[in-house]
Scaffold this motif. Structure first.
Motif, PDB file in Angstrom:
ATOM      1  N   PHE A  93      33.727  35.271  38.796  1.00 44.96           N
ATOM      2  CA  PHE A  93      32.560  35.799  38.558  1.00 44.96           C
ATOM      3  C   PHE A  93      31.604  34.966  39.598  1.00 44.96           C
ATOM      4  O   PHE A  93      30.653  34.520  38.885  1.00 44.96           O
ATOM      5  CB  PHE A  93      31.902  36.096  37.224  1.00 44.96           C
ATOM      6  N   GLN A 134      40.438  42.463  39.495  1.00 45.96           N
ATOM      7  CA  GLN A 134      40.209  43.134  38.094  1.00 45.96           C
ATOM      8  C   GLN A 134      39.482  44.309  38.325  1.00 45.96           C
ATOM      9  O   GLN A 134      38.331  44.460  38.863  1.00 45.96           O
ATOM     10  CB  GLN A 134      39.333  41.878  37.572  1.00 45.96           C
ATOM     11  N   GLY A 140      36.075  42.003  29.014  1.00 45.69           N
ATOM     12  CA  GLY A 140      35.125  40.988  29.549  1.00 45.69           C
ATOM     13  C   GLY A 140      34.342  41.504  30.742  1.00 45.69           C
ATOM     14  O   GLY A 140      34.644  42.658  31.300  1.00 45.69           O
ATOM     15  N   GLY A 171      43.298  44.830  34.201  1.00 47.44           N
ATOM     16  CA  GLY A 171      42.290  45.689  33.720  1.00 47.44           C
ATOM     17  C   GLY A 171      43.048  47.087  33.130  1.00 47.44           C
ATOM     18  O   GLY A 171      43.887  47.630  33.891  1.00 47.44           O
ATOM     19  N   VAL A 191      47.287  40.111  34.727  1.00 52.83           N
ATOM     20  CA  VAL A 191      46.354  39.417  34.015  1.00 52.83           C
ATOM     21  C   VAL A 191      46.074  40.297  32.714  1.00 52.83           C
ATOM     22  O   VAL A 191      45.361  41.324  33.023  1.00 52.83           O
ATOM     23  CB  VAL A 191      45.316  38.712  34.527  1.00 52.83           C
ATOM     24  N   ILE A 284      34.621  42.945  22.071  1.00 58.83           N
ATOM     25  CA  ILE A 284      34.543  42.768  23.366  1.00 58.83           C
ATOM     26  C   ILE A 284      35.711  42.791  23.971  1.00 58.83           C
ATOM     27  O   ILE A 284      36.949  42.074  24.396  1.00 58.83           O
ATOM     28  CB  ILE A 284      34.026  41.435  23.975  1.00 58.83           C
TER      29      ILE A 284
END
Ligand SMILES: Cc1cc2nc3c(=O)[nH]c(=O)nc-3n(C[C@H](O)[C@H](O)[C@H](O)COP(=O)(O)O)c2cc1C
Length: 328
Positions: A93, A134, A140, A171, A191, A284
């Protein structure tokens, strides 16, 4: 299941635990590594004391992830993570350039998570060892592009550029079918965050995990109002997927109304989060919630994903054979 990721990292399975802030501590990260994947501690916004406590019990080689724009305000955290015998650092990010040189100098693999082609170019410029594409179905923070087109769109230029940079997809990957699909999209591995968020070793309150188990993918929504309650505020276009609660039922889409009521709503949300109460505070996780039905040990999640991926790939190979020789 051998891929460039397993070869480069010396691991058995092409699965990296997402560095989910706060939830992926030393116990979960080392459980994933011990079971043949690669564990990452979620350093998140950066808390030196928390990080020290989580790095200590990591009794297997693991990496650490940070939120790039937050890490720039607390560079000592990177020193702290690099001082421990870490196996990878993942800034996400933000532009990785300001931290890349220090990570390369320490001879630690640099994993960059990206959400757009521009981010991918910045990761390539920073000489990332691994790029994580992602997609917007991830848990997240993230952006809107779907995993299904983002991963292959990035795989193509990476392949053309040469074999050096490893690609992972992230994702919505929560079972063997997802892992098999990631490999078919041109990724070298996956991931995985939401699936491990609901594991025995995750640092997540049980009622929050139960809410995720009982949720469907439709219950996940991308919103900005949770950021207003949680702090700190995020820059740019990133939003966070959460499972809906009475808080988001009331405030999603009414940020101005929430801002007017923030003096009471923020402490109410934060108290519920501290108490692990999913009726107000939001779990989350991403859309993968609909594929999560239990909270097993991380090792069982890994072995199920691998068995499921192998079965899915074998099924696909049988179908291919059928197409090629219709009478066989
Ligand atoms: C609770 C949670 C917190 C996360 N925090 C971070 C983080 O601090 N840094 C990061 O790079 N990624 C973070 N992620 C995103 C993951 O790296 C990854 O992209 C995502 O979990 C993959 O999608 P999935 O959740 O569907 O598996 C987080 C994910 C979750 C579920």
């Amino acid at each position: 299941m051998r891929t460039r990721l397993t070869q480069a990292f010396g691991i058995e399975h092409p699965i990296i635990l997402a560095p989910a802030a706060g939830a992926a501590g030393g116990a979960l990260a080392s459980a994933v590594t011990r079971a043949g994947g690669f564990g990452m501690i979620g350093g998140g916004y950066g808390d030196a004391e928390w990080l020290a406590g989580e790095l200590a019990p990591a009794d297997a080689p693991v990496g650490a992830g940070f939120i790039t724009w937050s890490l720039e305000k607390a560079p000592h955290l990177l020193d702290q993570a690099l001082a421990a015998p870490r196996r990878a650092i993942m800034p996400s990010f933000g532009d990785p350039a300001p931290v890349a040189a220090q990570i390369h100098d320490a001879k630690v693999p640099l994993i960059c998570q990206i959400q757009t082609l521009d981010h991918a170019r910045a990761a390539i410029d920073a000489d990332a060892d691994v790029i994580v594409a992602q997609g917007g179905d991830a848990g997240g923070h993230g952006d809107l592009r779907g995993t299904m087109s983002l991963a292959p769109e990035i795989a193509d230029p990476l392949t053309a550029r040469g074999p050096a940079t490893i690609l992972c997809a992230a994702g919505g990957i929560a079972d063997g079918r997802g892992l098999a699909a990631a490999l078919m999209l041109g990724a070298d591995g996956a991931v995985v965050g939401s699936r491990f968020w609901v594991s025995a070793e995750a640092r997540v309150p049980k009622p929050m995990q139960a809410a995720a188990i009982n949720a469907a993918g439709d219950d996940a929504l991308r919103t900005r109002v949770v950021e207003r309650a949680r702090e700190p505020a995020w820059p740019g276009r990133f939003t966070i997927p959460v499972l809906r609660s009475s808080f988001t039922d009331r405030w999603h889409g009414d940020q101005a109304g929430l801002d007017a009521a923030l003096a009471t709503e923020r402490p109410r949300w934060q108290a519920a989060a501290a108490a692990g109460d999913p009726s107000v505070a939001n779990p989350i996780v991403g859309e993968a919630a609909g594929l999560i039905h239990d909270a097993p040990h991380a090792a069982d999640i890994l072995s199920d994903m691998i068995a499921g991926a192998e079965a899915a790939l074998a099924r696909a190979a049988r179908k291919e054979k059928c197409r090629c020789s219709p009478r066989s």
